[in-house]
Design an enzyme around this catalytic site. Sequence first.
Site, PDB file in Angstrom:
ATOM      1  N   LYS A 194       0.841  -1.294   0.281  1.00 48.30           N
ATOM      2  CA  LYS A 194      -0.025   0.061   0.012  1.00 48.30           C
ATOM      3  C   LYS A 194       1.050   1.073   0.335  1.00 48.30           C
ATOM      4  O   LYS A 194       0.627   2.578  -0.483  1.00 48.30           O
ATOM      5  CB  LYS A 194      -1.066  -0.489   1.118  1.00 48.30           C
ATOM      6  CG  LYS A 194      -0.101   0.309   2.508  1.00 48.30           C
ATOM      7  CD  LYS A 194       0.313   1.298   3.370  1.00 48.30           C
ATOM      8  CE  LYS A 194       0.900   1.127   4.779  1.00 48.30           C
ATOM      9  NZ  LYS A 194       1.611   2.498   4.736  1.00 48.30           N
ATOM     10  N   THR A 251      -3.604   5.608   4.299  1.00 46.61           N
ATOM     11  CA  THR A 251      -2.059   6.073   3.950  1.00 46.61           C
ATOM     12  C   THR A 251      -1.930   6.789   2.417  1.00 46.61           C
ATOM     13  O   THR A 251      -0.913   7.958   1.852  1.00 46.61           O
ATOM     14  CB  THR A 251      -1.070   5.328   2.905  1.00 46.61           C
ATOM     15  OG1 THR A 251      -1.329   4.128   5.019  1.00 46.61           O
ATOM     16  CG2 THR A 251       0.550   5.398   3.123  1.00 46.61           C
TER      17      THR A 251
END
Length: 336
Positions: A194, A251
């Site tokens: 990610k 994120t």
Amino acid sequence: MSGSQAARVAVLGPGSWGTALALLLARNGHAVRLWGHDPNEVAALARDRENRQFLPGVPFPDGLVPLIDLDEALAAIDALLIVVPSHAFAAVAERLAPRLPAGLGVAWATKGFAPGDNRLLHQVAGEVLGERPLAVVSGPSFAAEVARGLPTAVTVAATAPDFAQQVAGLLHGGRFRAYTSDDLVGVEVAGAAKNVLAIATGIADGLGFGANTRAALITRGLAELIRLGTALGGRRETFMGLAGLGDLVLTCTDDQSRNRRMGLALAKGRSVADARREIGQEVEGVLTARSVRAIAERLGVEMPIGEQVYRVLYEGATPEQATRALLERESKAEFD
């Protein structure tokens, strides 16, 4: 050992995330030794009773003790949590191997692959540390918010259910919820890959592409995570949970993310080296982009977003060129 009982815990790595988890454990009533390899850094932590470099203004509880001596940090501990950058994980494990008693479980909150051979960290730990319980802590969790006691939820994936419960019990508190899993592969792949997608989202936002593009990148990025993770043996549902979708959204969308800030800087024309200096902390997605590309090529997994991030980081492609390459791909079915 029940997580509700006071435990002696060694936390290895006094960066922002290691310090935040040490603060959490100490507030939960545990005796915490926060170990670091840099004498000056550890001396400053002990003197200031806070991490002024990464988490200024958050005082250490009495139960948190910074240490430079690894043997002292490990003496008679009940639990061990490694929170060093992925590139240092194998070296720290090598130092631990002759020092740990048989049967002591090892947990880590490091996100990434082992540089060079691109192994998952539980593979490194299993090879170096021998037969013992292993666990990874991952999920949507910025260090500064955990340090300030803001509500947070994470996933603890372990090789044995009782060890997952033990680690979760140590962390679980009034404003910190820990769920358990047995899918180490899925949780580790999601937590590592990610970061690459967060760089992509930062680039898109830095180029002014707007909310539509951001949502598309996150959604198609999730599809890439699932393809890579399931090809390595992870379970699809893991990527829809906290360690997958939760961490991806966090994120990609908040400027507390170092990886997102890397993308924003690249979009402004900064070099990778200059952006790293400006951010001042490890940007895991830079190394991970190399690992993700190598693994995807080996397994024949299509990861167009990850590929373009790699081209920007390592092949001199401009953010505009990478974006054009994504936009010019042929139309296809969304689910194949």
